[in-house]
Design a protein around this motif. Structure first.
Motif, PDB file in Angstrom:
ATOM      1  N   LEU A 185       0.828  -1.201   0.000  1.00 45.09           N
ATOM      2  CA  LEU A 185       0.000   0.000   0.000  1.00 45.09           C
ATOM      3  C   LEU A 185       0.869   1.260   0.000  1.00 45.09           C
ATOM      4  O   LEU A 185       0.519   2.261  -0.635  1.00 45.09           O
ATOM      5  CB  LEU A 185      -0.939   0.002   1.211  1.00 45.09           C
ATOM      6  CG  LEU A 185      -2.027  -1.072   1.221  1.00 45.09           C
ATOM      7  CD1 LEU A 185      -2.875  -0.963   2.484  1.00 45.09           C
ATOM      8  CD2 LEU A 185      -2.908  -0.964  -0.023  1.00 45.09           C
ATOM      9  N   THR A 196       1.970   1.747  -3.445  1.00 38.88           N
ATOM     10  CA  THR A 196       0.838   2.231  -4.242  1.00 38.88           C
ATOM     11  C   THR A 196       0.620   3.720  -4.026  1.00 38.88           C
ATOM     12  O   THR A 196       0.365   4.472  -4.984  1.00 38.88           O
ATOM     13  CB  THR A 196      -0.439   1.457  -3.865  1.00 38.88           C
ATOM     14  OG1 THR A 196      -0.237   0.063  -4.105  1.00 38.88           O
ATOM     15  CG2 THR A 196      -1.634   1.946  -4.676  1.00 38.88           C
ATOM     16  N   CYS A 246       0.931   6.554  -6.892  1.00 29.15           N
ATOM     17  CA  CYS A 246      -0.165   7.471  -7.210  1.00 29.15           C
ATOM     18  C   CYS A 246       0.307   8.927  -7.168  1.00 29.15           C
ATOM     19  O   CYS A 246      -0.081   9.738  -8.024  1.00 29.15           O
ATOM     20  CB  CYS A 246      -1.320   7.269  -6.232  1.00 29.15           C
ATOM     21  SG  CYS A 246      -2.241   5.733  -6.468  1.00 29.15           S
ATOM     22  N   ALA A 300      -6.521   8.362 -13.078  1.00 25.91           N
ATOM     23  CA  ALA A 300      -6.219   7.013 -12.593  1.00 25.91           C
ATOM     24  C   ALA A 300      -5.545   7.053 -11.231  1.00 25.91           C
ATOM     25  O   ALA A 300      -5.837   6.218 -10.359  1.00 25.91           O
ATOM     26  CB  ALA A 300      -5.329   6.292 -13.604  1.00 25.91           C
ATOM     27  N   SER A 301      -4.670   8.014 -11.024  1.00 22.90           N
ATOM     28  CA  SER A 301      -3.951   8.097  -9.745  1.00 22.90           C
ATOM     29  C   SER A 301      -4.894   8.445  -8.594  1.00 22.90           C
ATOM     30  O   SER A 301      -4.796   7.865  -7.504  1.00 22.90           O
ATOM     31  CB  SER A 301      -2.821   9.128  -9.835  1.00 22.90           C
ATOM     32  OG  SER A 301      -3.342  10.431 -10.038  1.00 22.90           O
ATOM     33  N   ILE A 333      -8.226   7.968  -8.425  1.00 20.43           N
ATOM     34  CA  ILE A 333      -9.153   6.862  -8.177  1.00 20.43           C
ATOM     35  C   ILE A 333      -8.444   5.716  -7.452  1.00 20.43           C
ATOM     36  O   ILE A 333      -8.972   5.147  -6.491  1.00 20.43           O
ATOM     37  CB  ILE A 333      -9.767   6.371  -9.503  1.00 20.43           C
ATOM     38  CG1 ILE A 333     -10.689   7.447 -10.075  1.00 20.43           C
ATOM     39  CG2 ILE A 333     -10.542   5.069  -9.288  1.00 20.43           C
ATOM     40  CD1 ILE A 333     -11.187   7.151 -11.472  1.00 20.43           C
ATOM     41  N   THR A 334      -7.236   5.383  -7.902  1.00 19.82           N
ATOM     42  CA  THR A 334      -6.478   4.310  -7.260  1.00 19.82           C
ATOM     43  C   THR A 334      -6.137   4.665  -5.815  1.00 19.82           C
ATOM     44  O   THR A 334      -6.248   3.819  -4.913  1.00 19.82           O
ATOM     45  CB  THR A 334      -5.181   4.023  -8.043  1.00 19.82           C
ATOM     46  OG1 THR A 334      -5.505   3.692  -9.394  1.00 19.82           O
ATOM     47  CG2 THR A 334      -4.408   2.876  -7.402  1.00 19.82           C
ATOM     48  N   MET A 335      -5.745   5.920  -5.575  1.00 22.36           N
ATOM     49  CA  MET A 335      -5.438   6.350  -4.212  1.00 22.36           C
ATOM     50  C   MET A 335      -6.677   6.213  -3.324  1.00 22.36           C
ATOM     51  O   MET A 335      -6.589   5.745  -2.180  1.00 22.36           O
ATOM     52  CB  MET A 335      -4.941   7.789  -4.212  1.00 22.36           C
ATOM     53  CG  MET A 335      -4.590   8.332  -2.834  1.00 22.36           C
ATOM     54  SD  MET A 335      -3.046   7.686  -2.157  1.00 22.36           S
ATOM     55  CE  MET A 335      -1.868   8.861  -2.859  1.00 22.36           C
ATOM     56  N   LEU A 345      -9.355   4.212  -3.695  1.00 29.05           N
ATOM     57  CA  LEU A 345      -9.755   2.829  -3.483  1.00 29.05           C
ATOM     58  C   LEU A 345      -8.756   2.057  -2.625  1.00 29.05           C
ATOM     59  O   LEU A 345      -9.150   1.222  -1.799  1.00 29.05           O
ATOM     60  CB  LEU A 345      -9.922   2.122  -4.835  1.00 29.05           C
ATOM     61  CG  LEU A 345     -11.076   2.626  -5.714  1.00 29.05           C
ATOM     62  CD1 LEU A 345     -11.034   1.941  -7.078  1.00 29.05           C
ATOM     63  CD2 LEU A 345     -12.422   2.376  -5.034  1.00 29.05           C
ATOM     64  N   ALA A 346      -7.458   2.327  -2.812  1.00 29.51           N
ATOM     65  CA  ALA A 346      -6.430   1.536  -2.119  1.00 29.51           C
ATOM     66  C   ALA A 346      -6.023   2.126  -0.771  1.00 29.51           C
ATOM     67  O   ALA A 346      -5.727   1.382   0.168  1.00 29.51           O
ATOM     68  CB  ALA A 346      -5.195   1.409  -3.013  1.00 29.51           C
ATOM     69  N   TRP A 367      -9.947   8.074   0.885  1.00 30.39           N
ATOM     70  CA  TRP A 367     -10.456   9.174   0.081  1.00 30.39           C
ATOM     71  C   TRP A 367      -9.973  10.532   0.545  1.00 30.39           C
ATOM     72  O   TRP A 367     -10.013  11.495  -0.225  1.00 30.39           O
ATOM     73  CB  TRP A 367     -11.970   9.120   0.008  1.00 30.39           C
ATOM     74  CG  TRP A 367     -12.407   7.928  -0.798  1.00 30.39           C
ATOM     75  CD1 TRP A 367     -12.962   6.776  -0.330  1.00 30.39           C
ATOM     76  CD2 TRP A 367     -12.270   7.761  -2.215  1.00 30.39           C
ATOM     77  NE1 TRP A 367     -13.186   5.895  -1.367  1.00 30.39           N
ATOM     78  CE2 TRP A 367     -12.775   6.474  -2.539  1.00 30.39           C
ATOM     79  CE3 TRP A 367     -11.780   8.570  -3.244  1.00 30.39           C
ATOM     80  CZ2 TRP A 367     -12.793   5.985  -3.841  1.00 30.39           C
ATOM     81  CZ3 TRP A 367     -11.810   8.082  -4.539  1.00 30.39           C
ATOM     82  CH2 TRP A 367     -12.305   6.806  -4.834  1.00 30.39           C
ATOM     83  N   ALA A 414      -6.825  10.819  -1.365  1.00 27.38           N
ATOM     84  CA  ALA A 414      -7.188  10.993  -2.773  1.00 27.38           C
ATOM     85  C   ALA A 414      -7.676  12.410  -3.042  1.00 27.38           C
ATOM     86  O   ALA A 414      -7.363  13.000  -4.082  1.00 27.38           O
ATOM     87  CB  ALA A 414      -8.272   9.984  -3.158  1.00 27.38           C
TER      88      ALA A 414
END
Length: 307
Positions: free
Chosen positions: A49, A52, A56, A107-108, A110-112, A114-115, A118, A121
């Motif tokens: 994580l 990730t 991101c 993409a970065s 949204i990925t941040m 979800l993983a 928020w 993100a």
């Protein structure tokens, strides 16, 4: 446009051109400060994580840079320093840069979310908007204070890295944001002093162009002095230990010492710009070493990151 450039513009660029859109040198600093914020934050994060989160941050920075190049393509053609970029040379079309930037940024975020979470993100999305819209589209072409206010764009990564671990915003990540925010004007204006003809040619109202060298030099020193107590603040509030405190004090004194000859030097002193180039080079070292000291201090105080 020449026939060669027209042909090049009709062909998709290779991966080198798309990579160049992300401003890799700037991205390296973004990745580093984001990683330092993540490693210095209290608590632990799963290594996957953590990777990730940093990925991101890197992708978002690259996306914002691509959007910057899309918007400023006409200016880049005029400036010697940027004329070799993919769009001005015709290796990429503007819409390719725009779409690439939007893809990376979207993409970065949204990925941040979800993983990681928020809140991280949302701050990441704000950082992209701040750089691509507030700085690039609004501030930069309108005011000599562009880099002062726009400095917030580059100050987000350690804050995001910290929030990725802790899930909240406290005084310490705000201080890390403030360090980069106040570091940006003297760092960037030192560069602007020896490339100001480029900015003047492109009609960009950078401080040396609009207010002149004397005002810019005084402000460089002023921000260097303001930066010193802010850099020391993590130690002063007990959020960082003595290792960081000593490094911050020594580096900040060095920053002020190098800013002094820049501030007191007149344009008539010669055109080699050696003091300005020394300050610009040191400012990069300053940020890398300061944030590395923060991580080392956290490592020592915890007895290891996995302790």
């Amino acid at each position: 446009m020449s026939a060669t450039n027209a042909t090049a513009a009709s062909m998709p660029g290779d991966w080198h051109d798309f990579f160049a859109l992300t401003k890799p040198r700037v991205m390296s600093l973004v990745i580093f400060t984001g990683l330092c914020g993540l490693l210095a934050a209290p608590g632990n994060i799963n290594p996957v994580l953590g990777f990730t989160a940093i990925l991101c941050i890197a992708l978002a920075a690259g996306g914002a840079a691509a959007l910057n190049m899309w918007w400023e393509a006409d200016l880049d053609r005029v400036m010697k320093r940027t004329a070799g970029r993919p769009i001005p040379t015709g290796r990429l079309q503007r819409r390719d840069a725009r779409d690439f930037g939007l893809l990376l940024a979207g993409a970065s975020v949204i990925t941040m979310g979800l993983a990681i979470g928020w809140l991280a993100a949302a701050i990441l999305a704000l950082s992209v908007f701040y750089y691509a819209v507030i700085y690039t589209m609004w501030l930069k072409p309108r005011t000599p204070q562009n880099i002062v206010i726009g400095g917030g764009a580059g100050a987000f990564p350690p804050l995001i890295g910290w929030v990725a671990v802790t899930g909240d915003v406290t005084a310490m990540p705000i201080l890390l944001f403030a360090i980069i925010f106040f570091w940006t004007p003297p760092h960037f204006w030192a560069l602007a002093l020896f490339v100001q003809t480029d900015y003047a040619k492109a009609g960009i109202p950078m401080m040396p162009v609009v207010r002149g060298e004397r005002s810019t030099r005084r402000q460089i020193l002023g921000y260097a002095v303001l930066l010193a107590p802010i850099a020391l603040a993590p130690f002063l509030i007990g959020a960082a230990g003595p290792l960081y405190g000593v490094v911050a004090a020594v580096l900040s004194l060095g920053f002020v010492a190098l800013a002094w000859p820049v501030a007191t030097r007149s344009a008539a002193s010669g055109d080699a710009m050696r003091p300005e180039k020394r300050l610009f080079g040191f400012s990069i070292v300053y940020l890398f070493v300061l944030f590395a000291a923060l991580v080392a201090d956290a490592y020592i105080s915890r007895g290891g990151f996995l302790a």
